[in-house]
Design a protein around this motif. Structure first.
Motif, PDB file in Angstrom:
ATOM      1  N   ILE A 159       0.796  -1.229   0.000  1.00  0.00           N
ATOM      2  CA  ILE A 159       0.000   0.000   0.000  1.00  0.00           C
ATOM      3  C   ILE A 159       0.832   1.285   0.000  1.00  0.00           C
ATOM      4  CG2 ILE A 159      -2.014  -1.100   1.038  1.00  0.00           C
ATOM      5  CD1 ILE A 159      -1.085   0.053   3.759  1.00  0.00           C
ATOM      6  N   GLY A 160       2.146   1.168  -0.170  1.00  0.00           N
ATOM      7  CA  GLY A 160       2.993   2.357  -0.195  1.00  0.00           C
ATOM      8  C   GLY A 160       4.363   2.033   0.360  1.00  0.00           C
ATOM      9  N   GLY A 161       5.108   3.089   0.674  1.00  0.00           N
ATOM     10  CA  GLY A 161       6.443   2.893   1.229  1.00  0.00           C
ATOM     11  C   GLY A 161       7.436   3.841   0.606  1.00  0.00           C
ATOM     12  N   GLU A 162       8.719   3.498   0.753  1.00  0.00           N
ATOM     13  CA  GLU A 162       9.768   4.383   0.237  1.00  0.00           C
ATOM     14  C   GLU A 162      10.970   3.587  -0.239  1.00  0.00           C
ATOM     15  OE1 GLU A 162      10.594   6.892   3.595  1.00  0.00           O
ATOM     16  OE2 GLU A 162      11.920   5.421   4.509  1.00  0.00           O
ATOM     17  N   VAL A 163      11.756   4.260  -1.081  1.00  0.00           N
ATOM     18  CA  VAL A 163      13.025   3.729  -1.581  1.00  0.00           C
ATOM     19  C   VAL A 163      14.084   4.754  -1.219  1.00  0.00           C
ATOM     20  CG1 VAL A 163      14.323   3.058  -3.644  1.00  0.00           C
ATOM     21  CG2 VAL A 163      11.875   2.528  -3.482  1.00  0.00           C
ATOM     22  N   LYS A 164      15.148   4.288  -0.578  1.00  0.00           N
ATOM     23  CA  LYS A 164      16.211   5.211  -0.173  1.00  0.00           C
ATOM     24  C   LYS A 164      17.564   4.596  -0.462  1.00  0.00           C
ATOM     25  CE  LYS A 164      14.113   7.759   3.684  1.00  0.00           C
ATOM     26  NZ  LYS A 164      14.173   9.115   3.239  1.00  0.00           N
ATOM     27  N   GLY A 165      18.424   5.381  -1.107  1.00  0.00           N
ATOM     28  CA  GLY A 165      19.772   4.917  -1.380  1.00  0.00           C
ATOM     29  C   GLY A 165      20.591   6.010  -2.028  1.00  0.00           C
ATOM     30  N   GLU A 166      21.840   5.677  -2.295  1.00  0.00           N
ATOM     31  CA  GLU A 166      22.716   6.639  -2.946  1.00  0.00           C
ATOM     32  C   GLU A 166      22.373   6.682  -4.435  1.00  0.00           C
ATOM     33  OE1 GLU A 166      27.438   7.132  -3.628  1.00  0.00           O
ATOM     34  OE2 GLU A 166      26.813   6.379  -1.667  1.00  0.00           O
ATOM     35  N   GLY A 167      21.844   7.805  -4.891  1.00  0.00           N
ATOM     36  CA  GLY A 167      21.520   7.939  -6.312  1.00  0.00           C
ATOM     37  C   GLY A 167      20.145   7.450  -6.705  1.00  0.00           C
ATOM     38  N   ILE A 168      19.382   6.919  -5.754  1.00  0.00           N
ATOM     39  CA  ILE A 168      18.016   6.502  -6.077  1.00  0.00           C
ATOM     40  C   ILE A 168      17.143   6.649  -4.827  1.00  0.00           C
ATOM     41  CG2 ILE A 168      18.478   4.040  -5.671  1.00  0.00           C
ATOM     42  CD1 ILE A 168      16.488   3.520  -8.032  1.00  0.00           C
ATOM     43  N   ASN A 169      16.110   7.469  -4.961  1.00  0.00           N
ATOM     44  CA  ASN A 169      15.169   7.706  -3.874  1.00  0.00           C
ATOM     45  C   ASN A 169      13.785   7.866  -4.466  1.00  0.00           C
ATOM     46  OD1 ASN A 169      16.786   8.146  -1.233  1.00  0.00           O
ATOM     47  ND2 ASN A 169      17.883   9.368  -2.751  1.00  0.00           N
ATOM     48  N   GLY A 170      12.779   7.453  -3.730  1.00  0.00           N
ATOM     49  CA  GLY A 170      11.428   7.605  -4.232  1.00  0.00           C
ATOM     50  C   GLY A 170      10.415   6.990  -3.305  1.00  0.00           C
ATOM     51  N   LYS A 171       9.216   6.746  -3.875  1.00  0.00           N
ATOM     52  CA  LYS A 171       8.140   6.191  -3.069  1.00  0.00           C
ATOM     53  C   LYS A 171       7.580   4.944  -3.738  1.00  0.00           C
ATOM     54  CE  LYS A 171       4.512   8.970  -5.118  1.00  0.00           C
ATOM     55  NZ  LYS A 171       4.384  10.277  -5.569  1.00  0.00           N
ATOM     56  N   VAL A 172       7.251   3.962  -2.904  1.00  0.00           N
ATOM     57  CA  VAL A 172       6.581   2.755  -3.383  1.00  0.00           C
ATOM     58  C   VAL A 172       5.140   3.144  -3.678  1.00  0.00           C
ATOM     59  CG1 VAL A 172       5.833   0.423  -2.774  1.00  0.00           C
ATOM     60  CG2 VAL A 172       8.104   1.240  -2.057  1.00  0.00           C
ATOM     61  N   LEU A 173       4.672   2.793  -4.867  1.00  0.00           N
ATOM     62  CA  LEU A 173       3.319   3.153  -5.278  1.00  0.00           C
ATOM     63  C   LEU A 173       2.290   2.252  -4.578  1.00  0.00           C
ATOM     64  CD1 LEU A 173       4.140   3.819  -9.016  1.00  0.00           C
ATOM     65  CD2 LEU A 173       3.690   5.512  -7.236  1.00  0.00           C
ATOM     66  N   PRO A 174       1.097   2.792  -4.315  1.00  0.00           N
ATOM     67  CA  PRO A 174       0.107   2.070  -3.502  1.00  0.00           C
ATOM     68  C   PRO A 174      -0.703   1.039  -4.286  1.00  0.00           C
ATOM     69  CG  PRO A 174      -0.731   4.230  -4.035  1.00  0.00           C
ATOM     70  CD  PRO A 174       0.662   4.159  -4.617  1.00  0.00           C
ATOM     71  N   PHE A 175      -0.013   0.117  -4.920  1.00  0.00           N
ATOM     72  CA  PHE A 175      -0.686  -1.012  -5.566  1.00  0.00           C
ATOM     73  C   PHE A 175       0.318  -2.150  -5.672  1.00  0.00           C
ATOM     74  CE2 PHE A 175       0.845   1.753  -9.020  1.00  0.00           C
ATOM     75  CZ  PHE A 175       1.688   0.887  -9.690  1.00  0.00           C
ATOM     76  N   GLY A 176      -0.174  -3.319  -5.967  1.00  0.00           N
ATOM     77  CA  GLY A 176       0.677  -4.499  -6.030  1.00  0.00           C
ATOM     78  C   GLY A 176       0.453  -5.356  -4.804  1.00  0.00           C
ATOM     79  N   ALA A 177       1.114  -6.507  -4.783  1.00  0.00           N
ATOM     80  CA  ALA A 177       0.939  -7.434  -3.672  1.00  0.00           C
ATOM     81  C   ALA A 177       2.084  -8.434  -3.628  1.00  0.00           C
ATOM     82  CB  ALA A 177      -0.396  -8.170  -3.796  1.00  0.00           C
ATOM     83  N   ASP A 178       2.179  -9.086  -2.486  1.00  0.00           N
ATOM     84  CA  ASP A 178       3.097 -10.205  -2.302  1.00  0.00           C
ATOM     85  C   ASP A 178       2.223 -11.456  -2.292  1.00  0.00           C
ATOM     86  OD1 ASP A 178       5.063 -11.985  -1.594  1.00  0.00           O
ATOM     87  OD2 ASP A 178       5.453 -11.110   0.375  1.00  0.00           O
ATOM     88  N   PHE A 179       2.517 -12.369  -3.212  1.00  0.00           N
ATOM     89  CA  PHE A 179       1.753 -13.608  -3.345  1.00  0.00           C
ATOM     90  C   PHE A 179       2.608 -14.724  -2.753  1.00  0.00           C
ATOM     91  CE2 PHE A 179       0.737 -10.654  -6.714  1.00  0.00           C
ATOM     92  CZ  PHE A 179      -0.641 -10.590  -6.644  1.00  0.00           C
ATOM     93  N   GLN A 180       2.129 -15.342  -1.684  1.00  0.00           N
ATOM     94  CA  GLN A 180       2.937 -16.311  -0.957  1.00  0.00           C
ATOM     95  C   GLN A 180       2.281 -17.684  -0.932  1.00  0.00           C
ATOM     96  OE1 GLN A 180       3.272 -14.781   3.032  1.00  0.00           O
ATOM     97  NE2 GLN A 180       4.715 -13.185   2.428  1.00  0.00           N
ATOM     98  N   ILE A 181       3.129 -18.706  -0.803  1.00  0.00           N
ATOM     99  CA  ILE A 181       2.663 -20.049  -0.469  1.00  0.00           C
ATOM    100  C   ILE A 181       3.456 -20.480   0.759  1.00  0.00           C
ATOM    101  CG2 ILE A 181       2.537 -22.473  -1.132  1.00  0.00           C
ATOM    102  CD1 ILE A 181       2.149 -21.606  -4.003  1.00  0.00           C
ATOM    103  N   ILE A 182       2.719 -20.817   1.818  1.00  0.00           N
ATOM    104  CA  ILE A 182       3.367 -21.338   3.021  1.00  0.00           C
ATOM    105  C   ILE A 182       3.336 -22.854   2.916  1.00  0.00           C
ATOM    106  CG2 ILE A 182       3.364 -21.436   5.536  1.00  0.00           C
ATOM    107  CD1 ILE A 182       1.895 -18.752   5.509  1.00  0.00           C
ATOM    108  N   ARG A 183       4.506 -23.439   2.739  1.00  0.00           N
ATOM    109  CA  ARG A 183       4.618 -24.889   2.597  1.00  0.00           C
ATOM    110  C   ARG A 183       4.375 -25.563   3.950  1.00  0.00           C
ATOM    111  NH1 ARG A 183       3.721 -25.359  -2.606  1.00  0.00           N
ATOM    112  NH2 ARG A 183       5.183 -24.183  -3.871  1.00  0.00           N
ATOM    113  N   PRO A 184       4.074 -26.866   3.940  1.00  0.00           N
ATOM    114  CA  PRO A 184       3.782 -27.555   5.197  1.00  0.00           C
ATOM    115  C   PRO A 184       4.890 -27.436   6.259  1.00  0.00           C
ATOM    116  CG  PRO A 184       3.110 -28.906   3.351  1.00  0.00           C
ATOM    117  CD  PRO A 184       3.835 -27.717   2.777  1.00  0.00           C
ATOM    118  N   ASN A 185       6.136 -27.274   5.861  1.00  0.00           N
ATOM    119  CA  ASN A 185       7.234 -27.142   6.838  1.00  0.00           C
ATOM    120  C   ASN A 185       7.481 -25.686   7.236  1.00  0.00           C
ATOM    121  OD1 ASN A 185       8.359 -26.116   4.545  1.00  0.00           O
ATOM    122  ND2 ASN A 185      10.162 -27.426   4.532  1.00  0.00           N
TER     123      ASN A 185
END
Length: 153
Positions: free
Chosen positions: A37-63
């Protein structure tokens, strides 16, 4: 003999996340979707904001091994949009992973959380993101994921 692999810290992505949606046990594990839903990027030579869309798609395995694939984008301070596809794994002692699932704090050093982010952009200034391989060392917090991105030299 091949050249020795080395890495260099490039920048940090902090992705703010919303509540988990679960599709349940799909037979090979539990499918989870976590909105970005948002966030930021910070570093030497690159800075900005994470755009408020997208997702992390996960599978939790039995272990409790968690396979993840996040898709989102960030916009740099100078207006370039960078698409991110980040695949990885998170693993550690079961009791600590269960604490993370409940939103409780866990020392990131105790959890193996590594990713391989891939970037795409049409902005000439940031083409180097598409011309190198990167690895990420990440930490999951209750409301965000923090990824230190390292460039493989």
């Amino acid at each position: 003999m091949s050249p020795e692999l080395q890495t260099r810290y490039a920048f940090t992505i902090t992705a703010r996340i919303a509540d988990v949606t679960s599709a349940g046990d799909i037979g090979t594990g539990v499918r989870r979707i976590i909105p970005i839903i948002g966030g930021e990027v910070k570093g030497e030579g690159i800075n900005g904001k994470v755009l408020p869309f997208g997702a992390d798609f996960q599978i939790i395995r039995p272990n409790e091994l968690i396979e993840l694939e996040a898709k989102y984008a960030f916009e740099t301070d100078d207006g370039a949009v960078v698409y991110v596809e980040n695949k990885g794994i998170r693993f550690g002692p079961v009791e600590l992973l269960q604490k993370l699932k409940r939103g409780e704090p866990v020392d990131p050093k105790l959890i193996y959380f590594r990713t391989v982010p891939k970037f795409e952009t049409g902005a000439e200034k940031y083409r180097w993101l598409m011309q190198h391989i990167f690895i990420g060392s990440a930490a999951r917090h209750a409301d965000r994921v923090v990824i230190d991105v390292h460039q493989v030299l």
